[in-house]
Design a protein around this motif. Structure first.
Motif, PDB file in Angstrom:
ATOM      1  N   UNK A 165      79.010  22.723  45.003  1.00 53.88           N
ATOM      2  CA  UNK A 165      78.528  21.707  45.937  1.00 53.88           C
ATOM      3  C   UNK A 165      77.169  21.162  45.515  1.00 53.88           C
ATOM      4  N   UNK A 166      76.286  22.035  45.053  1.00 56.03           N
ATOM      5  CA  UNK A 166      74.972  21.586  44.595  1.00 56.03           C
ATOM      6  C   UNK A 166      75.089  20.706  43.357  1.00 56.03           C
ATOM      7  N   UNK A 198      67.993  18.471  43.250  1.00 55.61           N
ATOM      8  CA  UNK A 198      68.886  18.021  44.307  1.00 55.61           C
ATOM      9  C   UNK A 198      68.332  16.769  44.956  1.00 55.61           C
ATOM     10  N   UNK A 199      69.192  15.910  45.467  1.00 59.17           N
ATOM     11  CA  UNK A 199      68.733  14.636  46.030  1.00 59.17           C
ATOM     12  C   UNK A 199      67.933  14.809  47.323  1.00 59.17           C
ATOM     13  N   UNK A 200      66.806  14.107  47.396  1.00 58.69           N
ATOM     14  CA  UNK A 200      66.008  14.032  48.619  1.00 58.69           C
ATOM     15  C   UNK A 200      66.425  12.796  49.412  1.00 58.69           C
ATOM     16  N   UNK A 209      64.781  25.358  44.603  1.00 57.95           N
ATOM     17  CA  UNK A 209      64.252  26.718  44.548  1.00 57.95           C
ATOM     18  C   UNK A 209      65.000  27.569  45.560  1.00 57.95           C
ATOM     19  N   UNK A 210      64.681  28.891  45.562  1.00 55.90           N
ATOM     20  CA  UNK A 210      65.392  29.796  46.459  1.00 55.90           C
ATOM     21  C   UNK A 210      65.212  29.400  47.918  1.00 55.90           C
ATOM     22  N   UNK A 211      64.027  28.891  48.252  1.00 53.44           N
ATOM     23  CA  UNK A 211      63.770  28.526  49.633  1.00 53.44           C
ATOM     24  C   UNK A 211      64.160  27.110  49.989  1.00 53.44           C
ATOM     25  N   UNK A 212      64.756  26.384  49.052  1.00 52.61           N
ATOM     26  CA  UNK A 212      65.129  24.991  49.301  1.00 52.61           C
ATOM     27  C   UNK A 212      64.567  24.077  48.230  1.00 52.61           C
ATOM     28  N   UNK A 213      64.365  22.813  48.580  1.00 51.98           N
ATOM     29  CA  UNK A 213      63.861  21.835  47.628  1.00 51.98           C
ATOM     30  C   UNK A 213      62.338  21.875  47.579  1.00 51.98           C
TER      31      UNK A 213
END
Length: 250
Positions: A165-166, A198-200, A209-213
């Motif tokens: 998905x990513x 990943x798209x913003x 990153x592990x915690x998100x974008x």
């Protein structure tokens, strides 16, 4: 008359004996323990404990406390060693599984396989056999030859840490810039690092990153004056001259 006023236990007292003949029930016989009585000089080095076979308290010395502390340290070290050994065993099993997949199913070269397994063992790559296979199969489904996927992973091993998905989100963002078909295949092979982002929104990507974008690490797909599409990577809030603001991977 005088004898009647002398307590009975004193009347039966033998001066040559160390025992009291008939002590009263409420009379406490002095302890014969060899432990010296506590004084102001030794109370700071001693703590009160109970002997398992005595009803009266005895004093534990600093040496006793030191031995207990040493035993506790040994137990903790053994537990920590067991946890480390278990973690290494799990990492080793994962490494063997990924290595077997890349070697037997995809026929990758040993040098590139070793790069992936080394990243797994040093925790620079967090993946699984299933995630690795899914990521590779997805890129192959987009028309990228397997040996080109091998080259892409040698540059960007985090491809194998991404879910399908990513990866789809990033590829669809690139396709939204008008890059499709063979041009998409060429673009991804020339810019494998873009798959870490990943798209913003419709124009900007951010590092995963592990915690998100990561809100500061950005990437954009732009066209040069000749119309050639390329990736530009940059960090927001970085002053010119202190660190690179942008770079182009081609």
């Amino acid at each position: 008359f005088i004898r009647s006023f002398i307590p009975s236990f004193l009347r039966s007292y033998d001066p040559h004996s160390t025992q009291i003949a008939h002590p009263r029930a409420d009379h406490t016989v002095p302890s014969t323990s060899s432990t010296p009585p506590p004084t102001a000089s030794n109370m700071s080095n001693m703590s009160l404990t109970l002997h398992p076979r005595r009803s009266t308290p005895v004093l534990a010395t600093r040496t006793t406390r030191s031995r207990v502390k040493q035993n506790t340290t040994v137990i903790r070290a053994a537990s920590s060693s067991e946890l480390v050994s278990r973690a290494l065993t799990e990492k080793h099993q994962l490494m063997k599984g990924v290595k077997g997949l890349l070697k037997s199913e995809y026929k990758w070269e040993e040098a590139w396989i070793n790069g992936v397994t080394a990243a797994i063992m040093t925790k620079r790559l967090e993946t699984s056999v299933e995630k690795t296979k899914a990521a590779i199969d997805y890129l192959v489904s987009k028309g990228i030859p397997i040996h080109r996927v091998e080259n892409m992973v040698s540059i960007n091993k985090q491809i194998l840490a991404r879910t399908v998905d990513e990866l789809k989100e990033t590829v669809e963002h690139v396709e939204g810039k008008g890059i499709t078909g063979d041009e998409l295949v060429t673009f991804l092979m020339m810019n494998p690092v873009i798959l870490r982002y990943g798209p913003v929104d419709s124009s900007v990507l951010a590092l995963r990153r592990d915690g998100g974008l990561d809100a500061k690490s950005k990437a954009s797909v732009v066209a040069d004056p000749t119309g050639l599409k390329q990736c530009v990577y940059y960090r927001e809030g970085v002053a010119l001259g202190t660190s690179p603001i942008s770079m182009t991977l081609t």
